[in-house]
Design a protein around this motif. Structure first.
Motif, mmCIF file in Angstrom:
data_model
loop_
_atom_site.group_PDB
_atom_site.id
_atom_site.type_symbol
_atom_site.label_atom_id
_atom_site.label_comp_id
_atom_site.label_asym_id
_atom_site.label_seq_id
_atom_site.Cartn_x
_atom_site.Cartn_y
_atom_site.Cartn_z
ATOM 1 N N ALA A 120 -5.718 58.446 15.000
ATOM 2 C CA ALA A 120 -6.200 59.603 14.247
ATOM 3 C C ALA A 120 -7.443 60.186 14.909
ATOM 4 O O ALA A 120 -8.204 59.480 15.591
ATOM 5 C CB ALA A 120 -6.507 59.206 12.806
ATOM 6 N N ALA A 121 -7.653 61.467 14.689
ATOM 7 C CA ALA A 121 -8.822 62.142 15.252
ATOM 8 C C ALA A 121 -10.074 61.733 14.474
ATOM 9 O O ALA A 121 -10.113 61.850 13.244
ATOM 10 C CB ALA A 121 -8.624 63.653 15.186
ATOM 11 N N HIS A 122 -11.065 61.230 15.190
ATOM 12 C CA HIS A 122 -12.326 60.784 14.576
ATOM 13 C C HIS A 122 -13.339 61.916 14.740
ATOM 14 O O HIS A 122 -13.854 62.160 15.844
ATOM 15 C CB HIS A 122 -12.814 59.502 15.254
ATOM 16 C CG HIS A 122 -13.948 58.836 14.533
ATOM 17 N ND1 HIS A 122 -13.826 58.338 13.252
ATOM 18 C CD2 HIS A 122 -15.229 58.578 14.928
ATOM 19 C CE1 HIS A 122 -14.973 57.801 12.885
ATOM 20 N NE2 HIS A 122 -15.849 57.943 13.879
ATOM 21 N N ILE A 123 -13.619 62.588 13.644
ATOM 22 C CA ILE A 123 -14.393 63.834 13.699
ATOM 23 C C ILE A 123 -15.687 63.663 12.927
ATOM 24 O O ILE A 123 -15.697 63.109 11.810
ATOM 25 C CB ILE A 123 -13.571 65.002 13.116
ATOM 26 C CG1 ILE A 123 -12.292 65.206 13.944
ATOM 27 C CG2 ILE A 123 -14.383 66.282 13.079
ATOM 28 C CD1 ILE A 123 -11.342 66.227 13.370
ATOM 29 N N GLN A 124 -16.776 64.177 13.519
ATOM 30 C CA GLN A 124 -18.061 64.204 12.836
ATOM 31 C C GLN A 124 -18.265 65.574 12.218
ATOM 32 O O GLN A 124 -18.168 66.589 12.899
ATOM 33 C CB GLN A 124 -19.208 63.894 13.802
ATOM 34 C CG GLN A 124 -20.570 63.803 13.117
ATOM 35 C CD GLN A 124 -21.679 63.449 14.084
ATOM 36 O OE1 GLN A 124 -21.484 63.498 15.300
ATOM 37 N NE2 GLN A 124 -22.840 63.087 13.564
ATOM 38 N N THR A 125 -18.528 65.595 10.902
ATOM 39 C CA THR A 125 -18.722 66.863 10.197
ATOM 40 C C THR A 125 -20.077 67.461 10.545
ATOM 41 O O THR A 125 -20.933 66.811 11.156
ATOM 42 C CB THR A 125 -18.614 66.658 8.683
ATOM 43 O OG1 THR A 125 -19.633 65.745 8.256
ATOM 44 C CG2 THR A 125 -17.253 66.085 8.317
ATOM 45 N N SER A 126 -20.276 68.705 10.156
ATOM 46 C CA SER A 126 -21.523 69.404 10.497
ATOM 47 C C SER A 126 -22.734 68.810 9.785
ATOM 48 O O SER A 126 -23.871 69.025 10.228
ATOM 49 C CB SER A 126 -21.389 70.889 10.145
ATOM 50 O OG SER A 126 -21.141 71.058 8.759
ATOM 51 N N ASP A 127 -22.523 68.041 8.693
ATOM 52 C CA ASP A 127 -23.653 67.422 8.002
ATOM 53 C C ASP A 127 -23.827 65.950 8.383
ATOM 54 O O ASP A 127 -24.513 65.206 7.687
ATOM 55 C CB ASP A 127 -23.512 67.570 6.488
ATOM 56 C CG ASP A 127 -22.156 67.118 5.978
ATOM 57 O OD1 ASP A 127 -21.298 66.759 6.813
ATOM 58 O OD2 ASP A 127 -21.940 67.128 4.756
ATOM 59 N N GLY A 128 -23.150 65.505 9.457
ATOM 60 C CA GLY A 128 -23.451 64.206 10.037
ATOM 61 C C GLY A 128 -22.561 63.065 9.620
ATOM 62 O O GLY A 128 -22.796 61.928 10.051
ATOM 63 N N PHE A 129 -21.516 63.276 8.825
ATOM 64 C CA PHE A 129 -20.628 62.197 8.407
ATOM 65 C C PHE A 129 -19.375 62.187 9.284
ATOM 66 O O PHE A 129 -19.013 63.189 9.898
ATOM 67 C CB PHE A 129 -20.241 62.362 6.934
ATOM 68 C CG PHE A 129 -21.418 62.253 6.001
ATOM 69 C CD1 PHE A 129 -21.928 61.031 5.627
ATOM 70 C CD2 PHE A 129 -22.027 63.399 5.501
ATOM 71 C CE1 PHE A 129 -23.008 60.927 4.777
ATOM 72 C CE2 PHE A 129 -23.110 63.317 4.648
ATOM 73 C CZ PHE A 129 -23.606 62.072 4.283
ATOM 74 N N PHE A 130 -18.704 61.010 9.303
ATOM 75 C CA PHE A 130 -17.498 60.862 10.108
ATOM 76 C C PHE A 130 -16.278 60.785 9.196
ATOM 77 O O PHE A 130 -16.324 60.186 8.119
ATOM 78 C CB PHE A 130 -17.579 59.604 10.989
ATOM 79 C CG PHE A 130 -18.545 59.745 12.129
ATOM 80 C CD1 PHE A 130 -18.133 60.289 13.327
ATOM 81 C CD2 PHE A 130 -19.871 59.341 11.977
ATOM 82 C CE1 PHE A 130 -19.038 60.423 14.388
ATOM 83 C CE2 PHE A 130 -20.770 59.473 13.022
ATOM 84 C CZ PHE A 130 -20.350 60.021 14.226
ATOM 85 N N VAL A 131 -15.191 61.369 9.684
ATOM 86 C CA VAL A 131 -13.949 61.378 8.922
ATOM 87 C C VAL A 131 -12.787 61.186 9.893
ATOM 88 O O VAL A 131 -12.793 61.708 11.011
ATOM 89 C CB VAL A 131 -13.796 62.718 8.141
ATOM 90 C CG1 VAL A 131 -13.842 63.912 9.072
ATOM 91 C CG2 VAL A 131 -12.502 62.728 7.332
ATOM 92 N N ASP A 132 -11.800 60.374 9.472
ATOM 93 C CA ASP A 132 -10.570 60.173 10.246
ATOM 94 C C ASP A 132 -9.509 61.129 9.716
ATOM 95 O O ASP A 132 -9.191 61.108 8.515
ATOM 96 C CB ASP A 132 -10.086 58.736 10.128
ATOM 97 C CG ASP A 132 -11.028 57.759 10.827
ATOM 98 O OD1 ASP A 132 -11.675 58.173 11.810
ATOM 99 O OD2 ASP A 132 -11.124 56.601 10.370
ATOM 100 N N VAL A 133 -8.962 61.960 10.599
ATOM 101 C CA VAL A 133 -8.037 63.029 10.197
ATOM 102 C C VAL A 133 -6.667 62.753 10.798
ATOM 103 O O VAL A 133 -6.533 62.566 12.020
ATOM 104 C CB VAL A 133 -8.548 64.412 10.647
ATOM 105 C CG1 VAL A 133 -7.603 65.496 10.154
ATOM 106 C CG2 VAL A 133 -9.958 64.649 10.121
ATOM 107 N N ASP A 134 -5.640 62.694 9.937
ATOM 108 C CA ASP A 134 -4.251 62.606 10.389
ATOM 109 C C ASP A 134 -3.727 64.021 10.618
ATOM 110 O O ASP A 134 -3.764 64.854 9.707
ATOM 111 C CB ASP A 134 -3.379 61.907 9.344
ATOM 112 C CG ASP A 134 -3.613 60.399 9.336
ATOM 113 O OD1 ASP A 134 -4.586 59.974 9.974
ATOM 114 O OD2 ASP A 134 -2.839 59.682 8.688
#
Length: 366
Positions: A120-134
């Motif tokens: 999955a794509a490991h993305i950092q949001t603009s406010d500094g948190f990380f999210v795994d996106v399918d």
């Protein structure tokens, strides 16, 4: 035409029989089967070494190793058999023609069976948190010659083509969202479209076109997820309270409108009743006036009739008619006692005196 003489007929017949016997010995069942098997093997080897079958859902790219026109051929081969020189002189490479799927997920069991899978794509949001996106990416090979010459044969269009570009494009576009905005479907779809556009800007130059970028699922860390869910519940309570206040306001406005409508309806009903009463009074007044005018005309006609009758009675010969009427009146009497002498003496035979007595004729008139 062969001319056979009768003397040589027996010789020819004997030769034919001998030749048929030799041929029958040569074409015995066992030998005939072996010959057929050898011919079939030769045909199969020729087919296997000299022809390549391109499937209906494939592109064919021919590479010439030896010859005048060496290198990758620009001609694209489609479904069917294609002649290829054996022993490495020529080679046919095949690339898929249909829609391809790349699944970026940490749960491969939920992905499409025939899709290429990666993490999955490991993305950092603009406010500094990380999210795994399918993410599911649908793409196809637009120009197989360009893919072959810029990326390479086989599955290199996946390994060296779309996979290295997929996650960076998603990080650049989806990474512009905040943690809250990831839950905003229209904004998420808009950023996915931006990722698709960016991928096509890079991959179209290599003969690949991305059709869709679909964000299927995204997940934060458990702590962040818990905080987000708590904040979402608070936001929902705020939205609920706002909605309830607005509903109460709208309900009060509705009641006000209903009451105003009832008042307006009552006023209009009273106006209607007054209008009916006024019209009935106008009708009665009109009827009475017409009836009074009619009665006046009748009375005037009656008066005119009397006037005309009186005028007629005062005309020439009216005194005679009065006398006749009086004579008729006298006719019904049995006895009349009148003075016969004096100033008022009555002589029944003196008609003029009688008319003067009743003021029908003045003295001196004839």
């Amino acid at each position: 035409m062969i001319n056979i003489q009768p003397d040589n007929l027996s010789i020819y017949m004997k030769q034919i029989k001998e030749g048929g016997g030799k041929l029958s010995k040569f074409l015995r069942p066992g030998k005939a089967l072996k010959i057929l098997l050898v011919l079939a093997a030769i045909a199969y080897l020729c087919f296997a070494f000299l022809f390549v079958y391109v499937q209906p859902d494939e592109y064919g790219i021919k590479v010439v190793r030896v010859g005048l026109n060496r290198g990758v051929q620009k001609q694209i081969y489609h479904a069917g058999l294609t002649f290829v020189m054996p022993f490495g002189l020529q080679q046919m490479y095949r690339l898929p023609k249909g829609i391809q799927v790349l699944e970026l997920t940490n749960f491969p069991e939920t992905a499409a069976g025939g899709a290429r899978k990666d993490r999955a794509a490991h993305i950092q949001t603009s406010d500094g948190f990380f999210v795994d996106v399918d993410v599911s990416m649908l793409y196809h090979i637009k120009d197989p010659y360009l893919v072959f010459t810029t990326i390479g044969p086989g599955t290199l269009y996946e390994d060296n083509g779309i996979i290295p570009k997929a996650e960076p494009a998603l990080k650049e576009t989806l990474g512009k969202l905040t943690t809250e905005e990831f839950y905003n479907s229209p904004m998420r779809v808009k950023k996915a479209e931006e990722a698709k556009y960016q991928l096509n800007m890079e991959l179209n130059l290599k003969g690949i076109e991305v059709d869709q970028v679909l964000v299927r699922y995204f997940k934060y860390s458990p702590e962040i997820q818990k905080n987000i869910e708590a904040k979402k519940l608070q936001d929902q309570m705020v939205f609920t309270n706002r909605a309830a206040a607005r509903a109460a306001k709208e309900e009060a406005q509705l009641k006000k409108i209903v009451q105003e409508g009832m008042v307006i309806a009552a006023v209009e009903m009273e106006n209607g009743k007054a209008y009916v009463t006024r019209k009935i009074a106008e009708k009665d007044l009109y009827v009475r006036s017409i009836k009074a005018n009619a009665d006046l005309l009748v009375k005037l006609a009656e008066a005119e009739r009397v006037r005309l009758k009186n005028a007629a009675l005062k005309g020439i010969g009216s005194d005679r008619m009065v006398g006749l009427k009086m004579a008729q009146a006298y006719k019904g009497l049995d006895l009349i006692i009148l003075p016969s002498d004096g100033a008022h003496g009555v002589n029944p035979l003196d008609l003029n005196n009688t008319l003067q007595l009743f003021d029908v004729r003045k003295r001196g008139e004839k």
